[in-house]
Motif scaffolding. Structure first.
Motif, short mmCIF file in Angstrom:
data_model
loop_
_atom_site.label_atom_id
_atom_site.label_comp_id
_atom_site.label_asym_id
_atom_site.label_seq_id
_atom_site.Cartn_x
_atom_site.Cartn_y
_atom_site.Cartn_z
N SER A 1 -5.27 -6.91 -31.33
CA SER A 1 -4.84 -5.90 -32.29
C SER A 1 -5.99 -5.04 -32.81
O SER A 1 -5.75 -3.96 -33.36
CB SER A 1 -4.11 -6.55 -33.46
N VAL A 2 -7.23 -5.51 -32.67
CA VAL A 2 -8.38 -4.76 -33.20
C VAL A 2 -9.35 -4.33 -32.12
O VAL A 2 -10.31 -3.60 -32.40
CB VAL A 2 -9.12 -5.57 -34.28
N LYS B 1 -5.59 1.12 -39.77
CA LYS B 1 -4.16 1.31 -39.82
C LYS B 1 -3.59 0.56 -41.02
O LYS B 1 -4.19 -0.42 -41.48
CB LYS B 1 -3.51 0.78 -38.55
N PRO B 2 -2.43 0.96 -41.52
CA PRO B 2 -1.82 0.22 -42.65
C PRO B 2 -1.64 -1.26 -42.33
O PRO B 2 -1.78 -2.10 -43.23
CB PRO B 2 -0.49 0.93 -42.84
N GLU B 3 -1.38 -1.60 -41.08
CA GLU B 3 -1.18 -3.01 -40.72
C GLU B 3 -2.50 -3.81 -40.73
O GLU B 3 -2.47 -5.03 -40.56
CB GLU B 3 -0.51 -3.14 -39.35
N THR C 1 -15.83 -3.80 -34.59
CA THR C 1 -17.03 -4.31 -33.93
C THR C 1 -17.69 -5.33 -34.84
O THR C 1 -17.99 -5.03 -36.01
CB THR C 1 -18.02 -3.20 -33.62
N ILE C 2 -17.93 -6.52 -34.31
CA ILE C 2 -18.63 -7.56 -35.06
C ILE C 2 -20.08 -7.59 -34.59
O ILE C 2 -20.37 -7.42 -33.40
CB ILE C 2 -17.96 -8.94 -34.89
N SER C 3 -20.99 -7.80 -35.53
CA SER C 3 -22.40 -7.91 -35.19
C SER C 3 -23.07 -8.83 -36.21
O SER C 3 -22.48 -9.16 -37.24
CB SER C 3 -23.07 -6.54 -35.18
N ALA D 1 -12.20 -11.43 -35.24
CA ALA D 1 -13.34 -11.27 -34.34
C ALA D 1 -14.32 -12.42 -34.56
O ALA D 1 -14.32 -13.05 -35.61
CB ALA D 1 -14.05 -9.94 -34.58
N ALA D 2 -15.16 -12.67 -33.56
CA ALA D 2 -16.18 -13.70 -33.68
C ALA D 2 -17.39 -13.33 -32.84
O ALA D 2 -17.29 -12.56 -31.88
CB ALA D 2 -15.64 -15.06 -33.24
N ILE D 3 -18.53 -13.90 -33.24
CA ILE D 3 -19.77 -13.68 -32.50
C ILE D 3 -20.50 -15.01 -32.42
O ILE D 3 -20.62 -15.73 -33.42
CB ILE D 3 -20.63 -12.59 -33.18
#
Length: 128
Positions: free
Chosen positions: A63-64, A87-89, A69-71, A49-51
């Motif tokens: 996949s996410v 999840k395990p992955e 949630t990125i903040s 993720a990126a912001i």
């Protein structure tokens, strides 16, 4: 120079939640777009993720999406990654990174080579 320190990782069960923290020091935090990446054993580092620095636009790996949630809080020089329905992955070392990209886009912000500073990582382990 920007120093990044991640925290908040741990061992959880599938379905649980975790919140990762990335504390920044050094140059003005608000001048950087921030990203989270992860690397599982035997796999390449992948974007999570990126912001962005200017408008706080967010980007997520498929996949996410919908679970993470990125903040960011520029006053606290901190970026967060809220991870739900784990999840395990999702098991990996999670890294925080900072980039000075002038024009971050959906195409360039997920690329690790575009990031200038990296933290040491925090381990997240999700058991089934």
């Amino acid at each position: 120079q920007v120093e990044l320190v991640e925290s908040g990782g741990g061992l959880v069960q599938a379905g649980d939640s975790l919140r990762l923290f990335c504390a920044a020091s050094g140059r003005p935090f608000s001048g950087y777009s921030m990203g989270w990446f992860r690397q599982a054993p035997g796999k390449e580092r992948e974007f999570v993720a990126a912001i962005t620095r200017s408008f706080g636009s967010t980007y997520y790996a498929d996949s996410v999406k919908g679970r993470f949630t990125i903040s960011r809080d520029n006053a606290k020089n901190t970026v967060y990654l809220q991870m739900n329905s784990l999840k395990p992955e999702d098991t990996a070392v999670y890294y925080c990174a900072a980039t000075r990209l002038i024009t971050p886009t959906r195409q360039n912000i997920p690329l690790p080579d575009n990031y200038d500073y990296w933290g040491q990582g925090t381990q997240v382990t999700v058991s089934s």
